[in-house]
Scaffold this active site. Structure first.
Site, mmCIF file in Angstrom:
data_model
loop_
_atom_site.group_PDB
_atom_site.id
_atom_site.type_symbol
_atom_site.label_atom_id
_atom_site.label_comp_id
_atom_site.label_asym_id
_atom_site.label_seq_id
_atom_site.Cartn_x
_atom_site.Cartn_y
_atom_site.Cartn_z
ATOM 1 N N ASP A 134 0.891 -1.170 -0.025
ATOM 2 C CA ASP A 134 -0.078 -0.160 0.107
ATOM 3 C C ASP A 134 1.032 1.388 0.307
ATOM 4 O OD1 ASP A 134 -2.427 1.750 0.275
ATOM 5 O OD2 ASP A 134 -2.308 1.541 2.446
ATOM 6 N N LYS A 135 0.552 2.471 -0.651
ATOM 7 C CA LYS A 135 1.313 3.537 -0.759
ATOM 8 C C LYS A 135 1.436 4.296 0.769
ATOM 9 C CE LYS A 135 0.542 7.178 -3.018
ATOM 10 N NZ LYS A 135 0.548 8.340 -2.176
ATOM 11 N N THR A 136 0.352 4.847 0.691
ATOM 12 C CA THR A 136 -0.002 5.785 1.994
ATOM 13 C C THR A 136 0.376 5.201 3.288
ATOM 14 O OG1 THR A 136 -1.202 7.034 0.596
ATOM 15 C CG2 THR A 136 -1.444 7.730 2.925
ATOM 16 N N LYS A 150 -8.542 -3.887 -4.120
ATOM 17 C CA LYS A 150 -7.066 -4.582 -3.891
ATOM 18 C C LYS A 150 -7.090 -6.218 -3.833
ATOM 19 C CE LYS A 150 -5.126 -0.390 -1.691
ATOM 20 N NZ LYS A 150 -4.574 0.136 -0.404
ATOM 21 N N THR A 187 -2.414 2.066 -5.103
ATOM 22 C CA THR A 187 -2.675 3.235 -4.499
ATOM 23 C C THR A 187 -3.892 3.734 -4.946
ATOM 24 O OG1 THR A 187 -1.715 5.464 -4.161
ATOM 25 C CG2 THR A 187 -1.325 4.249 -6.048
ATOM 26 N N GLY A 188 -4.631 4.382 -4.315
ATOM 27 C CA GLY A 188 -5.938 5.197 -4.740
ATOM 28 C C GLY A 188 -5.699 6.376 -5.443
#
Length: 706
Positions: free
Chosen positions: A399-401, A575, A547-548
């Site tokens: 996940d990015k954030t 996801k 990521t969103g």
């Protein structure tokens, strides 16, 4: 500033988009049993089942002391038994006799058999009751055979020479070997015990102007406690007064003390620094972070993995093999013309030497050490099998954030387009509106204004424009803080320099529909993200990001980190499709997420890793929980999982390999050139167990290097 989300887009290499096919969602929850109270790890010697490692720490300490006490008493009693033994006297070359010598030896040997052998005899009963004959069965059968035969010789029922002195030395060595092994196991659970000890029993409760010392378990949510400099924090809570550096190293693995002030959360068991703090209790008792950690570690240590089941099956087979070979050895030597004493001695040696003791502790020792150390480093293992299977991971989805990035937007640029409005004024105006919002972008702008110590103007008529931004009235003028979409909708031209490197999010500021400037923000990539990605790729794992964020931002981050692929504009519940798609391509997938929004993907992944700081440890769908959100912790976890599995296999190979050599030697295949005595066999068996224990301890070195 709401972001628009669409179906997942995969870029195998940043820049090339490809659609991911929609698939069914996975189960969203993996539950686990709740246990009412903490249990410290230890060998279950109540039934002497060495495949189990769960009973009270106090009882375990008493058992260790009991074995040592029995050993010393039996050593003292063994001295006259050995000194009066005819075989020993012939061996050493002296003669010693007195009236009633035989009854005295019989009484002393009976005491050693009953008192020293009692743990093994009761262990035999326990194993047979559970229909799981093992080490205690072998030892009990061996010493009972030796004792009964020697008694029969002493009273004249059989002709031959007793071996009471071998019986005495055998029991002494077995007691000492068990003591050493139990101490090793106790040491393996030391990390968990240290975690338990971190929670203070008392707290300074504040009630108005009165401060009184109370038991921590009497505190309720909302109570206020005082923590003086140098004291341990007694409960999870939020700081309402004071600031200090908090050492959370034993809880999170982070060695540098964290500076905490008003509104920051603190964890029970952390050490307060130089400042006094007043804390409002947020979690009590079983709900505290520390207790959750202890519970998770205990569940992981108590859970059996596939490797443990393999060791249990091997130990069971070895027990039957030892019993069978022991009986065959007895019959074979009798048929070969040897006397009963020699044949029984060979049988006893086989049973003692080939006890599956090392097999019984090979895996539990590694489990206890790995889970205990992991917890002290901020790695909480909920699913042992998933942890051991980390070695199989071929694809890691981040996940990015909050994982690859810091998860908090920071202002990178503030640009004013009107000469009569300076940068500070525009930022203060923007922050005045954004302080009404809970959006991460809004929080980043407010934080920047606070850093600059700006005075925010008063606002009125605040409104949120869904998906576009916010508006309010300031000094009679309508002020808007909006997204690029609002400018397009109103046909307002965007400044050419507004979008810089592709990783920034930009909000625009308007007064009475006139654009006066913009603020650019970015979710900064963590310092150790690149190192983590490189280490994973060097070990043969492909690294992806989900990521969103929009494709431009996602590709920019992926390019900077050198990822193997990026999925952009992904909703949290989409996801799971990414994980399924990778699995369909034959990948063994690990998924990292926050444990809440990413629940379906975490459940679907072969290894689900929840990342989050502070007290967020209740990720029910994750197999492994990382207290810190550091990407290198994930890399360390994978590497430590591989090291743990290697230790398990090494221990299994040693424990089984030892018996391949020991069984024929004990049976007497090298007779008359070499004869293995029961006492030496017991030494070898105990030594094998100690080697397994020491090898498991080497895991600590593996963890230190990560």
């Amino acid at each position: 500033m709401d972001h628009k989300h669409h179906s997942p887009k995969l870029t195998d290499k940043p820049g090339d988009a490809a659609e991911t096919p929609a698939e069914e969602q996975a189960e969203q929850h993996i539950g686990h049993d709740e246990h009412s109270g903490p249990q410290k790890m230890g060998m279950d010697h109540s039934h002497m089942d060495h495949s189990k490692m769960g009973h009270g720490g106090h009882d375990h300490g008493a058992m260790i002391a009991d074995f040592l006490r029995r050993f010393w008493i039996c050593i003292v009693v063994s001295v006259p038994v050995i000194a009066l033994s005819g075989m020993f006297q012939n061996l050493v070359g002296y003669q010693l006799s007195f009236p009633y010598q035989t009854p005295v030896i019989l009484v002393l040997a009976s005491f050693i058999y009953l008192y020293g052998g009692w743990p093994f005899l009761t262990g035999l009963v326990g194993e047979l009751r559970n229909r799981q004959p093992g080490m205690m069965t072998l030892v009990a059968v061996a010493i009972t055979t030796a004792f009964v035969y020697s008694v029969a010789v002493s009273v004249g029922w059989l002709r031959g020479m007793d071996f009471f002195w071998e019986l005495a030395t055998l029991i002494d060595i077995m007691l000492l070997g068990h003591y050493i092994e139990m101490k090793s196991v106790a040491g393996a659970s030391r990390s968990l015990e240290l975690i338990v000890q971190m929670l203070p029993s008392d707290a300074h409760k504040v009630d108005g102007e009165t401060i009184s010392d109370v038991q921590v378990d009497t505190l309720n949510e909302g109570d206020i406690v005082l923590v003086r400099p140098g004291e341990r924090i007694p409960t999870d809570g939020d700081i309402i007064e004071g600031d200090s550096a908090i050492n959370e190293s034993m809880l999170t693995g982070e060695s540098v003390p964290a500076q905490k002030s008003v509104n920051d959360s603190v964890i029970a068991g952390a050490v307060n620094g130089e400042g006094a703090l007043k804390i409002r209790v947020t979690h009590k008792g079983a709900d505290s972070y520390l207790n959750k950690v202890v519970k998770m570690v205990e569940e992981a240590q108590g859970a059996k993995s596939k490797t443990q089941n393999l060791a249990d099956r091997a130990a069971g087979w070895l027990t039957f093999i030892s019993l069978s070979v022991g009986i065959i050895t007895l019959v074979a030597w009798l048929l070969a013309g040897k006397d009963l004493a020699f044949a029984i001695e060979r049988m006893v040696t086989v049973m003692v030497t080939t006890c599956p003791h090392a097999l019984g502790v090979a895996i539990p020792l590694v489990v206890a050490i790995s889970t205990g150390i992991s917890a002290s480093k901020g790695l909480l293992i909920r699913n042992r099998t998933a942890f051991e299977e980390a070695r199989k991971i071929t694809a890691m989805v981040f996940d990015k954030t909050g994982t690859l990035t810091e998860g908090a937007f920071g202002v990178t640029r503030v640009k004013t387009l009107k000469p009569d409005i300076d940068e500070a004024t525009m930022l203060a105006l923007t922050a005045a509106l954004e302080q009404q919002s809970q959006h991460p972008i809004a929080e980043g702008i407010v934080r920047e204004a606070q850093k600059r110590d700006l005075k925010l103007p008063a606002i009125a008529d605040f409104q949120s424009i869904t998906g576009k931004g916010v508006s309010a009235t300031v000094d009679g003028k309508k002020v808007l803080v909006v997204s690029p979409g609002y400018l397009k909708e109103k046909n307002i031209e965007q400044p050419k320099d507004a979008f810089g490197n592709g990783v920034e999010t930009v909000v625009f500021v308007l007064i009475d529909e006139v654009l006066i400037g913009y603020v650019a923000l970015a979710d900064r990539i963590r310092d150790d993200s690149k190192e983590a990605v490189q280490r994973l790729q060097e070990s043969g794992i492909k690294v992806y990001m989900a990521t969103g964020d929009n494709k431009q931002v996602a590709d920019a981050v992926a390019k900077e980190l050198g990822l193997d692929g990026v999925f952009s504009e992904v909703l949290p519940d989409q996801k799971v499709n990414i994980v399924k798609d990778l699995q369909a391509k034959g990948q063994f997938v690990a998924m990292t997420g926050d444990g809440v929004n990413d629940a379906p993907a975490l459940a679907q992944a072969n290894v689900g890793i929840a990342v989050g700081s502070g007290t967020d440890v209740a990720a029910e769908t994750a197999d492994i929980i990382l207290v810190n959100s550091k990407p290198t912790d994930i890399t360390n976890l994978v590497e430590f999982g591989k090291a743990t599995y290697r230790k398990m296999i090494q221990n299994l190979l040693w424990a089984t390999g030892y018996n391949v050599i020991a069984i024929p030697l004990a049976a007497g295949v090298l007779y008359p050139d070499f004869v293995l005595s029961p006492a030496i066999g017991a030494v070898l068996m105990s030594g094998s167990t100690v080697i397994v224990a020491l090898n498991a301890e080497l895991l600590k070195r593996s963890m230190k290097t990560n």
